[in-house]
Design a protein around this motif. Structure first.
Motif, PDB file in Angstrom:
ATOM      1  N   UNK A   1      92.566 -82.567  71.188  1.00  0.00           N
ATOM      2  CA  UNK A   1      91.167 -82.716  70.783  1.00  0.00           C
ATOM      3  C   UNK A   1      90.611 -84.034  71.319  1.00  0.00           C
ATOM      4  N   UNK A   2      91.437 -85.071  71.347  1.00  0.00           N
ATOM      5  CA  UNK A   2      91.007 -86.358  71.895  1.00  0.00           C
ATOM      6  C   UNK A   2      90.654 -86.275  73.368  1.00  0.00           C
TER       7      UNK A   2
ATOM      8  N   UNK B   1      92.717 -77.218  79.357  1.00  0.00           N
ATOM      9  CA  UNK B   1      92.101 -77.510  78.063  1.00  0.00           C
ATOM     10  C   UNK B   1      91.587 -76.230  77.411  1.00  0.00           C
ATOM     11  N   UNK B   2      91.000 -75.356  78.203  1.00  0.00           N
ATOM     12  CA  UNK B   2      90.514 -74.092  77.655  1.00  0.00           C
ATOM     13  C   UNK B   2      91.668 -73.236  77.136  1.00  0.00           C
ATOM     14  N   UNK B   3      92.814 -73.348  77.788  1.00  0.00           N
ATOM     15  CA  UNK B   3      93.971 -72.540  77.398  1.00  0.00           C
ATOM     16  C   UNK B   3      94.698 -73.079  76.170  1.00  0.00           C
ATOM     17  N   UNK B   4      94.822 -74.395  76.049  1.00  0.00           N
ATOM     18  CA  UNK B   4      95.710 -74.949  75.025  1.00  0.00           C
ATOM     19  C   UNK B   4      95.015 -75.670  73.873  1.00  0.00           C
ATOM     20  N   UNK B   5      93.754 -75.958  73.988  1.00  0.00           N
ATOM     21  CA  UNK B   5      93.067 -76.684  72.914  1.00  0.00           C
ATOM     22  C   UNK B   5      92.939 -75.785  71.682  1.00  0.00           C
ATOM     23  N   UNK B   6      93.306 -76.307  70.517  1.00  0.00           N
ATOM     24  CA  UNK B   6      93.228 -75.494  69.303  1.00  0.00           C
ATOM     25  C   UNK B   6      91.771 -75.271  68.891  1.00  0.00           C
TER      26      UNK B   6
END
Length: 91
Positions: free
Chosen positions: A10-11, A52-57
């Motif tokens: 998220x950061x 980021x699109x794949x792994x960001x919660x």
């Protein structure tokens, strides 16, 4: 991004959402261009956006990232390296 925890992911996304003043990229945002829009122009930085699109919660930051990308969809289509991101957005 792949090996960090949810807070770290998220950061990174928060940093990508900051805006800068760059006149070389048209933006719908009057306050400047989001860093993520500049990142899609570069082959390596573009990979960071895809990851980021794949792994960001699920989070407000991820939703804002999707919102910024969707709002700049026409600009994204102009960049060679952004094809995969446009595909991930389902457009």
């Amino acid at each position: 991004l792949k090996f960090g925890n949810a807070e770290q992911r998220v950061g990174v996304v928060s940093a990508m959402l900051q805006t800068v003043h760059d006149d070389s990229v048209p933006s719908i945002s009057p306050g400047g261009t989001p860093v993520v829009i500049l990142m899609v122009r570069d082959a390596y930085a573009n990979y960071v956006v895809q990851t980021a699109l794949d792994v960001c919660p699920p989070s407000p930051e991820r939703e804002e990232l999707l919102s910024v990308l969707n709002a700049n969809l026409m600009t994204l289509r102009q960049f060679t390296f952004a094809k995969h991101i446009v595909a991930k957005l389902g457009a």
